[in-house]
Scaffold this motif. Structure first.
Motif, mmCIF file in Angstrom:
data_model
loop_
_atom_site.group_PDB
_atom_site.id
_atom_site.type_symbol
_atom_site.label_atom_id
_atom_site.label_comp_id
_atom_site.label_asym_id
_atom_site.label_seq_id
_atom_site.Cartn_x
_atom_site.Cartn_y
_atom_site.Cartn_z
ATOM 1 N N GLU A 65 31.842 48.078 47.952
ATOM 2 C CA GLU A 65 31.761 47.915 49.298
ATOM 3 C C GLU A 65 30.376 47.598 50.067
ATOM 4 O O GLU A 65 29.408 47.964 49.414
ATOM 5 C CB GLU A 65 32.115 49.329 50.051
ATOM 6 C CG GLU A 65 33.645 49.665 49.717
ATOM 7 C CD GLU A 65 34.154 50.331 51.275
ATOM 8 O OE1 GLU A 65 33.819 50.568 51.990
ATOM 9 O OE2 GLU A 65 35.545 50.615 50.683
ATOM 10 N N GLY A 66 30.391 46.737 51.108
ATOM 11 C CA GLY A 66 29.166 46.441 51.653
ATOM 12 C C GLY A 66 28.532 45.107 50.925
ATOM 13 O O GLY A 66 27.063 44.848 51.410
ATOM 14 N N SER A 67 28.847 44.945 49.785
ATOM 15 C CA SER A 67 28.015 43.742 49.155
ATOM 16 C C SER A 67 28.206 42.586 49.681
ATOM 17 O O SER A 67 29.075 41.998 50.674
ATOM 18 C CB SER A 67 28.544 43.644 47.654
ATOM 19 O OG SER A 67 28.507 44.778 46.909
ATOM 20 N N ARG A 68 27.368 41.497 49.082
ATOM 21 C CA ARG A 68 27.388 40.084 49.675
ATOM 22 C C ARG A 68 28.304 39.397 48.713
ATOM 23 O O ARG A 68 28.057 39.210 47.438
ATOM 24 C CB ARG A 68 25.991 39.567 49.650
ATOM 25 C CG ARG A 68 25.807 38.359 50.376
ATOM 26 C CD ARG A 68 24.294 38.019 50.526
ATOM 27 N NE ARG A 68 23.553 39.017 51.010
ATOM 28 C CZ ARG A 68 23.175 39.326 52.351
ATOM 29 N NH1 ARG A 68 23.912 38.405 53.320
ATOM 30 N NH2 ARG A 68 22.700 40.103 52.743
ATOM 31 N N ILE A 69 28.961 38.311 49.553
ATOM 32 C CA ILE A 69 29.986 37.646 48.456
ATOM 33 C C ILE A 69 30.185 36.240 48.874
ATOM 34 O O ILE A 69 29.911 36.088 50.198
ATOM 35 C CB ILE A 69 31.606 38.321 48.317
ATOM 36 C CG1 ILE A 69 32.185 37.602 47.026
ATOM 37 C CG2 ILE A 69 32.139 38.349 49.657
ATOM 38 C CD1 ILE A 69 33.431 38.388 46.785
ATOM 39 N N ILE A 70 30.327 35.281 48.154
ATOM 40 C CA ILE A 70 30.524 33.883 48.460
ATOM 41 C C ILE A 70 31.795 33.375 48.011
ATOM 42 O O ILE A 70 32.291 33.807 46.991
ATOM 43 C CB ILE A 70 29.450 33.114 47.758
ATOM 44 C CG1 ILE A 70 27.990 33.564 48.485
ATOM 45 C CG2 ILE A 70 29.595 31.488 47.936
ATOM 46 C CD1 ILE A 70 26.964 32.758 47.760
ATOM 47 N N PHE A 71 32.513 32.759 48.893
ATOM 48 C CA PHE A 71 33.748 32.125 48.472
ATOM 49 C C PHE A 71 33.580 30.649 48.109
ATOM 50 O O PHE A 71 32.922 29.991 48.423
ATOM 51 C CB PHE A 71 34.720 31.996 49.645
ATOM 52 C CG PHE A 71 35.033 33.238 50.399
ATOM 53 C CD1 PHE A 71 35.250 34.436 49.739
ATOM 54 C CD2 PHE A 71 35.221 33.602 51.673
ATOM 55 C CE1 PHE A 71 35.582 35.754 50.123
ATOM 56 C CE2 PHE A 71 35.540 34.665 52.283
ATOM 57 C CZ PHE A 71 35.621 35.648 51.682
ATOM 58 N N SER A 72 34.321 30.632 46.638
ATOM 59 C CA SER A 72 34.049 29.260 46.234
ATOM 60 C C SER A 72 34.456 28.150 46.828
ATOM 61 O O SER A 72 35.161 28.226 47.901
ATOM 62 C CB SER A 72 34.996 29.347 44.736
ATOM 63 O OG SER A 72 36.256 28.892 44.926
ATOM 64 N N ALA A 73 34.085 26.973 46.503
ATOM 65 C CA ALA A 73 34.418 25.653 46.962
ATOM 66 C C ALA A 73 35.985 25.450 47.145
ATOM 67 O O ALA A 73 36.251 24.559 48.077
ATOM 68 C CB ALA A 73 33.907 24.427 46.020
ATOM 69 N N HIS A 74 36.848 26.053 46.454
ATOM 70 C CA HIS A 74 37.971 25.787 46.558
ATOM 71 C C HIS A 74 38.672 26.284 47.635
ATOM 72 O O HIS A 74 40.042 25.876 47.921
ATOM 73 C CB HIS A 74 38.730 26.211 45.210
ATOM 74 C CG HIS A 74 38.078 25.880 43.894
ATOM 75 N ND1 HIS A 74 37.257 26.707 43.538
ATOM 76 C CD2 HIS A 74 37.906 24.761 43.089
ATOM 77 C CE1 HIS A 74 36.643 26.198 42.395
ATOM 78 N NE2 HIS A 74 37.232 24.874 42.055
ATOM 79 N N GLY A 75 38.245 27.046 48.294
ATOM 80 C CA GLY A 75 38.778 27.933 49.468
ATOM 81 C C GLY A 75 39.831 29.086 49.073
ATOM 82 O O GLY A 75 39.976 29.326 48.007
ATOM 83 N N VAL A 76 39.652 30.046 50.014
ATOM 84 C CA VAL A 76 40.641 31.348 49.935
ATOM 85 C C VAL A 76 41.864 31.506 50.949
ATOM 86 O O VAL A 76 41.299 30.946 52.218
ATOM 87 C CB VAL A 76 39.615 32.530 49.911
ATOM 88 C CG1 VAL A 76 38.753 32.385 48.535
ATOM 89 C CG2 VAL A 76 38.881 32.468 51.228
ATOM 90 N N PRO A 77 42.798 31.881 50.373
ATOM 91 C CA PRO A 77 43.637 32.336 51.629
ATOM 92 C C PRO A 77 43.323 33.278 52.611
ATOM 93 O O PRO A 77 42.218 34.057 52.392
ATOM 94 C CB PRO A 77 44.599 32.810 50.871
ATOM 95 C CG PRO A 77 44.234 33.412 49.638
ATOM 96 C CD PRO A 77 43.041 32.434 49.216
ATOM 97 N N PRO A 78 43.813 33.375 53.943
ATOM 98 C CA PRO A 78 43.401 34.355 54.744
ATOM 99 C C PRO A 78 43.563 35.732 54.372
ATOM 100 O O PRO A 78 42.723 36.730 54.823
ATOM 101 C CB PRO A 78 44.343 34.123 56.158
ATOM 102 C CG PRO A 78 44.930 32.715 55.751
ATOM 103 C CD PRO A 78 44.851 32.667 54.265
#
Ligand code: SF4
Length: 310
Positions: A65-78
């Protein structure tokens, strides 16, 4: 032996954008840094980031919880964004802007209650992301022409299609034609969803296939666009192989060949191609390399505003 490097190959603007986001986030915030899914589908790139302290995850619940995350170039669903918000994650979206464009079309068609045919590869991360923007009651995923034959949609209903960005240009054209025959009022996206990088790389491989005796594609096994390049070369009548790293090449495939074409997928760093050329030149010291100016070099996507220099 002559070695021809495809005119357009290697990193596209979307991959450079995603890699720059991870680099910049590491520089600003340090490790550990979480990335949802492989940032791009390339073994070398992913391993380099792992060495720098990036943790790749496939489930949001695996991120503290509270960490930093990056969503990949492929995209993510809502749903992934909702899960990240529920865990109070600080996220940066590295989805390629050309994939986001498809998400916006999907949302628009779905909001207007179009039966939405999504052409792509089931299980591919980009398809999973895009599918999430279509109301499940209107979503129809098709991979091939047989799937189109099997579509059971009310002929009176409004129908639209969208596609994954990295498909075979020729196969997709054939599938869209078939859809048009089945649904004469088919709605298309305003511009093709296949991205410029997909189109250019496949065109360049077709050019190579005209002159070369064999084509080697650099690309990881899970890279959709790289696999399509190998198929493009093969369909154009030139024996074509795909390798993840230079040492995977079975040099015997070059026996008796005079002209070797080399290309690489949109997620492949130049070092892989350079290693491959060096390996071929070790075996064939007199080989000459022919390279062309890259017409895509000025295509750049700006970093998200939270990572731009102040
Ligand atoms: S291949 Fe196309 S859609 Fe995918 S990241 Fe590159 S530019 Fe974007």
């Amino acid at each position: 032996m002559d070695i021809y490097l495809a005119k357009t190959q290697g990193f596209c603007a979307g991959v450079s954008f995603a890699i720059e986001i991870v680099d910049e986030a590491l520089r600003r915030f340090g490790a550990p840094l979480y990335v949802y899914h492989e940032i791009v589908h390339n073994t070398y790139v992913v391993n380099q980031f792992r060495d720098k302290g990036v943790i790749f995850v496939e489930r949001i619940q695996d991120v503290p919880e509270g960490s930093r995350i990056i969503f990949s170039a492929h995209g993510v669903p809502p749903t992934v964004i909702e899960q990240a918000e529920a865990r109070r994650l600080q996220f940066v979206d590295a989805t390629c802007p050309l994939v986001t464009k498809v998400h916006n079309e999907a949302t628009k068609f779905s909001n207007h209650h179009y039966e939405t045919v999504l052409i792509g590869h089931r299980g591919h991360q980009e398809l999973i992301g895009t599918a999430g923007y279509v109301d499940p009651q209107y979503l129809h995923i098709v991979e091939d022409e047989e799937d189109i034959d099997a579509l059971n949609i009310d002929p009176q209903a409004p129908v639209a299609f969208i596609t994954q960005t990295t498909l075979s240009v020729d196969d997709t054209e054939a599938m869209v034609e078939k859809l048009k025959q089945k649904f004469p009022n088919l709605n298309a996206p305003p511009r093709s969803d296949l991205c410029y990088a997909t189109q250019n790389r496949q065109d360049s491989v077709k050019e190579l296939a005209k002159d070369c005796d064999v084509i080697i594609i650099c690309g990881s096994p899970n890279s959709s666009n790289s696999n399509r390049l190998r198929e493009t070369g093969e369909k154009a009548g030139c024996p074509s192989y795909i390798i993840d790293t230079a040492d995977e090449l079975d040099l015997s495939v070059l026996n008796g060949k005079k002209k070797v074409g080399i290309s690489s997928g949109a997620s492949v760093p130049r070092i892989i191609v350079d290693d491959l050329v060096a390996r071929i030149q070790q075996r064939h010291p007199d080989s000459r390399v022919h390279e062309f100016d890259n017409p895509e070099k000025n295509i750049v996507f700006a970093l998200p505003k939270e990572l731009r220099e102040n």
